[in-house]
Design an enzyme around this catalytic site. Structure first.
Site, short mmCIF file in Angstrom:
data_model
loop_
_atom_site.label_atom_id
_atom_site.label_comp_id
_atom_site.label_asym_id
_atom_site.label_seq_id
_atom_site.Cartn_x
_atom_site.Cartn_y
_atom_site.Cartn_z
N HIS A 175 15.45 -33.74 10.47
CA HIS A 175 15.20 -34.88 11.31
C HIS A 175 16.11 -35.76 11.95
O HIS A 175 15.80 -36.51 12.87
CB HIS A 175 14.13 -35.67 10.31
N HIS A 237 22.59 -32.72 7.72
CA HIS A 237 22.48 -33.75 8.68
C HIS A 237 24.08 -33.88 9.17
O HIS A 237 24.46 -33.88 10.41
CB HIS A 237 22.19 -34.91 8.08
#
Length: 486
Positions: A175, A237
């Site tokens: 995300h 990430h």
């Protein structure tokens, strides 16, 4: 695969991520007129709900998680009208058959499957879809992280999905890639003539990437222990951010070109050994302390038992290629830190020769570029300027060129990262999704660190909640003459 999918099939629809992020994102896309015509959302979970019961549950979630000024009863009603619910459990052929009846006549219009489930259910769910005849060339599948817990298990997950879907049908979700500021890294580097000529070892001294969290386990006890900060945050990430900073310019802005360059950078990461982990890595675990003025307990107290899982990690990474040879990348992430912030710092080298005094009195400092991803979003460039005055000797001071993206685009609503990702999934654009070879390159480097820790017997060092990790994390960077940007 250019036609947008007309059906969004969500597994794990009763879970926290679906309620907090996915349905609010679908609401916003509907409100902005961005969803395809004749769109249908099929929500699936193990719990038994009627369509109406589930729609009412989603309405509560929208009221709770949307900003107060975003909720509109009429739009919420329009969203509820295109949601149906079908209970499905992996391995239950009858339930997959019932799901197929819900999809009757819609397969040719394209289906985007979203797996918001534990990774152990990815392959069984895909297998159930296949056995029910629900996979066609127009079916796409998206998977939430984690994709495995090491390289071997990652390959197992990817093999299971890859046996049923072509790689171009598979969308691996990180995300962070949906965040505007992360995407803006591409624009900053390749859309401005002044940065790319300096974006290399000739001009850059070092790079810092920080992803800090103030929270502790927050209900993730069963998942987090045994996983830790390295696998949970760095593997995905942090390394995705690193790959965008470090990649070579792609030939064009398309999924293949962009991801080809990212994977080259990831494969250039220098593996760690039992010797280098001692000097190039720090493991930490939070103990009781205070965060934001609130007294909090330690990790072992929250867990209810002692553990060797790290909640903080700091690393000194090297990318062995022409562009970055000799430039250290300092990475850190952790829980129960003083601030929730994600940022990138590019530290440029000093000017080669200062004409402003030879005794250090001029105040000359190297330029610094700070890109803040959250909670605020800004790009800040620290440059040298003459201090006003009539002194004959020029005195320099550091001044800030500050571009607040929130202020610069004040008329634009800040979007949820999942809005971008869902829209791209429906359209079949994989640029902001992670390809299999990227995942495996990330795990290859992470596994070298984990193996090094095991061989060298590196245990987590304690740090009080509300601090930036163990003191050894400060030493990691300061022994090179630099310091973290706190």
């Amino acid at each position: 695969m250019t036609e947008p999918s007309a059906t969004f099939l969500l597994f794990g629809a009763t879970g926290d991520l679906a309620h907090r992020m996915i349905f609010p994102s679908l609401y916003n896309l509907l409100a902005d007129g961005l969803l395809p015509d004749d769109f249908l959302i099929i929500a699936s979970g193990r719990s038994e709900f009627t369509d109406e019961e589930f729609r009412a549950d989603i309405d509560k979630a929208l009221r709770k998680f949307l900003a107060a000024d975003r909720y509109d009863a009429e739009i919420a009603e329009r969203l509820r009208a295109i949601i149906v619910y079908q209970p499905v459990e992996a391995g239950n052929a009858a339930q997959f058959k019932a799901l197929g009846e819900r999809l009757d006549g819609r397969l040719d219009k394209g289906v985007s499957v979203y797996l918001s489930t534990p990774p152990s259910l990815f392959a069984p769910t895909a297998q159930g879809l296949a056995e029910a005849g629900l996979i066609t060339p127009k079916t796409r599948i998206a998977m939430e992280k984690p994709i495995g817990k090491d390289l071997a298990s990652s390959k197992e997950v990817n093999d299971g999905i890859g046996a049923l879907f072509a790689e171009e049908q598979i969308f691996r979700v990180d995300h962070y890639l949906g965040k505007e500021t992360v995407q803006n890294l591409l624009a900053l580097r390749f859309g401005n003539v002044m940065f790319e000529p300096l974006w290399n070892a000739t001009a850059i001294d070092h790079v810092q990437i920080t992803v800090g969290e103030t929270v502790g386990l927050e209900g993730r006890v069963s998942y987090y222990d045994g996983v830790g900060a390295l696998r949970d945050m760095v593997q995905n990430h942090v390394l995705q951010i690193l790959s965008i900073i470090a990649m070579e310019p792609p030939a064009r802005m398309d999924p293949t070109a962009v991801r080809d360059e990212k994977v080259k950078a990831l494969r250039s990461l220098r593996p760690m050994t039992a010797e280098t982990v001692k000097t190039h890595s720090v493991r930490g675990q939070y103990t009781p302390g205070a965060v934001g003025g609130q007294i909090v307990t330690g990790y072992a107290d929250e867990l209810g038992k002692p553990s060797e899982t790290e909640t903080f990690v700091a690393l000194k990474a090297h990318i062995d290629n022409w562009r970055w040879q000799g430039v250290p990348f300092y990475l850190r992430t952790g829980k129960r830190l003083p601030a929730r912030q994600s940022e990138i710092l590019i530290q440029f080298k000093p000017v080669r020769h200062s004409i402003f005094g030879r005794n250090g009195g001029s105040g000359l400092e190297p330029n610094t570029l700070i890109i803040r991803l959250q909670p605020e979003e800004y790009i800040r460039l620290l440059i040298m300027s003459k201090r006003p005055g009539l002194e004959r000797e020029v005195h320099l001071e550091e001044v800030t060129l500050d571009v607040s993206l929130t202020a610069a685009f004040a008329g634009q609503r800040r979007r949820i990262a999942y809005e971008r990702l869902i829209l791209d999934l429906l359209a079949g654009d994989a640029t902001l999704f992670v390809r299999r070879d990227e995942v495996e390159a990330q795990w290859t480097w992470i596994d070298s660190i984990i193996d090094g820790w095991k061989e060298a017997g590196v245990k987590p060092s304690p740090y009080s909640s509300g601090n930036w990790g163990p003191s050894s994390a400060i030493a990691l960077i300061e022994r090179d003459g630099a310091s973290w940007n706190d």
